[in-house]
Design a protein around this motif. Sequence first.
Motif, PDB file in Angstrom:
ATOM      1  N   LEU A 138     -21.379 -76.698  70.607  1.00 15.82           N
ATOM      2  CA  LEU A 138     -20.073 -76.063  70.740  1.00 15.82           C
ATOM      3  C   LEU A 138     -19.139 -77.265  70.670  1.00 15.82           C
ATOM      4  N   GLY A 139     -19.324 -78.353  71.034  1.00 21.06           N
ATOM      5  CA  GLY A 139     -18.153 -79.343  71.336  1.00 21.06           C
ATOM      6  C   GLY A 139     -17.829 -79.839  69.836  1.00 21.06           C
ATOM      7  N   PHE A 140     -18.839 -80.170  69.029  1.00 19.54           N
ATOM      8  CA  PHE A 140     -18.294 -80.452  67.749  1.00 19.54           C
ATOM      9  C   PHE A 140     -18.345 -79.306  66.723  1.00 19.54           C
ATOM     10  N   GLY A 141     -18.880 -78.291  66.920  1.00 15.06           N
ATOM     11  CA  GLY A 141     -18.527 -77.042  66.138  1.00 15.06           C
ATOM     12  C   GLY A 141     -17.211 -76.390  66.286  1.00 15.06           C
ATOM     13  N   ILE A 142     -16.865 -75.880  67.519  1.00 15.75           N
ATOM     14  CA  ILE A 142     -15.625 -75.351  67.903  1.00 15.75           C
ATOM     15  C   ILE A 142     -14.524 -76.291  67.949  1.00 15.75           C
ATOM     16  N   GLY A 143     -14.929 -77.599  68.193  1.00 15.41           N
ATOM     17  CA  GLY A 143     -14.189 -78.698  68.440  1.00 15.41           C
ATOM     18  C   GLY A 143     -13.244 -79.020  67.113  1.00 15.41           C
ATOM     19  N   MET A 144     -14.094 -78.420  65.835  1.00 12.17           N
ATOM     20  CA  MET A 144     -13.355 -78.620  64.458  1.00 12.17           C
ATOM     21  C   MET A 144     -12.332 -77.684  64.276  1.00 12.17           C
ATOM     22  N   LEU A 145     -12.404 -76.603  65.058  1.00 14.43           N
ATOM     23  CA  LEU A 145     -11.357 -75.618  64.956  1.00 14.43           C
ATOM     24  C   LEU A 145     -10.305 -75.553  65.947  1.00 14.43           C
ATOM     25  N   VAL A 146     -10.743 -76.219  67.147  1.00 14.55           N
ATOM     26  CA  VAL A 146      -9.744 -76.404  68.312  1.00 14.55           C
ATOM     27  C   VAL A 146      -9.619 -77.712  68.644  1.00 14.55           C
ATOM     28  N   PRO A 147      -8.837 -78.647  67.915  1.00 14.16           N
ATOM     29  CA  PRO A 147      -8.590 -80.138  68.162  1.00 14.16           C
ATOM     30  C   PRO A 147      -8.461 -80.746  69.554  1.00 14.16           C
ATOM     31  N   GLU A 148      -7.594 -79.806  70.448  1.00 12.04           N
ATOM     32  CA  GLU A 148      -7.397 -80.403  71.651  1.00 12.04           C
ATOM     33  C   GLU A 148      -7.166 -79.222  72.475  1.00 12.04           C
ATOM     34  N   ILE A 149      -7.503 -79.317  73.819  1.00 14.22           N
ATOM     35  CA  ILE A 149      -7.033 -78.377  74.722  1.00 14.22           C
ATOM     36  C   ILE A 149      -6.579 -79.284  75.903  1.00 14.22           C
ATOM     37  N   GLY A 150      -5.314 -79.227  76.224  1.00 10.61           N
ATOM     38  CA  GLY A 150      -4.619 -79.778  77.454  1.00 10.61           C
ATOM     39  C   GLY A 150      -4.629 -81.517  77.112  1.00 10.61           C
ATOM     40  N   SER A 195      -9.734 -83.768  73.761  1.00 15.60           N
ATOM     41  CA  SER A 195     -10.631 -83.068  72.540  1.00 15.60           C
ATOM     42  C   SER A 195     -11.498 -82.149  73.121  1.00 15.60           C
ATOM     43  N   TYR A 196     -11.782 -81.018  72.649  1.00 12.33           N
ATOM     44  CA  TYR A 196     -12.633 -79.763  72.865  1.00 12.33           C
ATOM     45  C   TYR A 196     -13.837 -80.400  73.728  1.00 12.33           C
ATOM     46  N   ILE A 197     -14.660 -81.301  72.945  1.00 19.47           N
ATOM     47  CA  ILE A 197     -15.897 -81.798  73.588  1.00 19.47           C
ATOM     48  C   ILE A 197     -15.775 -82.425  74.960  1.00 19.47           C
ATOM     49  N   SER A 198     -14.494 -82.996  75.027  1.00 19.83           N
ATOM     50  CA  SER A 198     -14.125 -83.634  76.358  1.00 19.83           C
ATOM     51  C   SER A 198     -13.866 -82.637  77.502  1.00 19.83           C
TER      52      SER A 198
END
Length: 265
Positions: free
Chosen positions: A52-64, A67-70
């Motif tokens: 999910l971190g790399f998969g969704i992270g490609m669609l959601v660059p940042e949250i707060g 990075s999404y994976i962080s």
Amino acid sequence: MQTTLVRSRFRPPQVSRRFIPVWRRNFLVWRKLALPSVLGNLADPMIYLFGLGFGIGMLVPEIGGVSYISFLAAGMVCSSTMNSASFEVLYSAFSRMHVQKTWDAIMNAPVDLDDIVFAELVWAASKALLSGVAILLVIAAFSLVDTRYVLWLLPLIFIIGVSFGALGLVMTALAPSYDFFMYYFTLFITPMTLVSGVFFPAEQLPAAVQFVASLLPLTHAVELARPLLLGKAPDDIVLHLGVLVAYGAAGFWIALGLTRRRLLG
């Protein structure tokens, strides 16, 4: 008469240092299969983290601002700790209590049931701590951890293990068979994982769902762990810790009373 019996079963826990040999017995048994156990506990959260971190992270660059994976890493530490403690007090403790009759054998020694149940709780939290540390080492290797506050995660992981270990022991005391635990995971653990901020910010949920989530222990665990992993001091530390400790204390007391009723009559 019935009221007196109920009060006797749910009297305050009376724990002594005799729980330590019981804890040590569980540790020595686990040590024989330590490596497969740790790798097994790592597999599921790592699949979620990197899938999910790399998969969704490609669609959601940042949250707060991260990075999404962080963002996801803290959720995986908490959910993995929860699952490790839960599986231990459910399947393993149920085997020792009901199937193998290990608890009955131990009570032939000068060890009370209170000490045995407490030892199971502490062992579940200890095992959860080992799993949590293993995950922390992996995500640290990928530079997903800010090390300024990372050591504070160690006692937090143990407290999370105690909270969910105590809740799981309630189910163990009630369970007629292993199949019973599927209800606990399906109706409680899985929905809680989805609404507690593990995979996405809980603020995105409807207000009513947010309120329910605010009552759940995993929400408070994530609220403490995520800032610590990102190098920040959490807000409302006393509130979040208080909720986790309350779940652990109340869960243990209830689980002990139900176990007394089941095994001692």
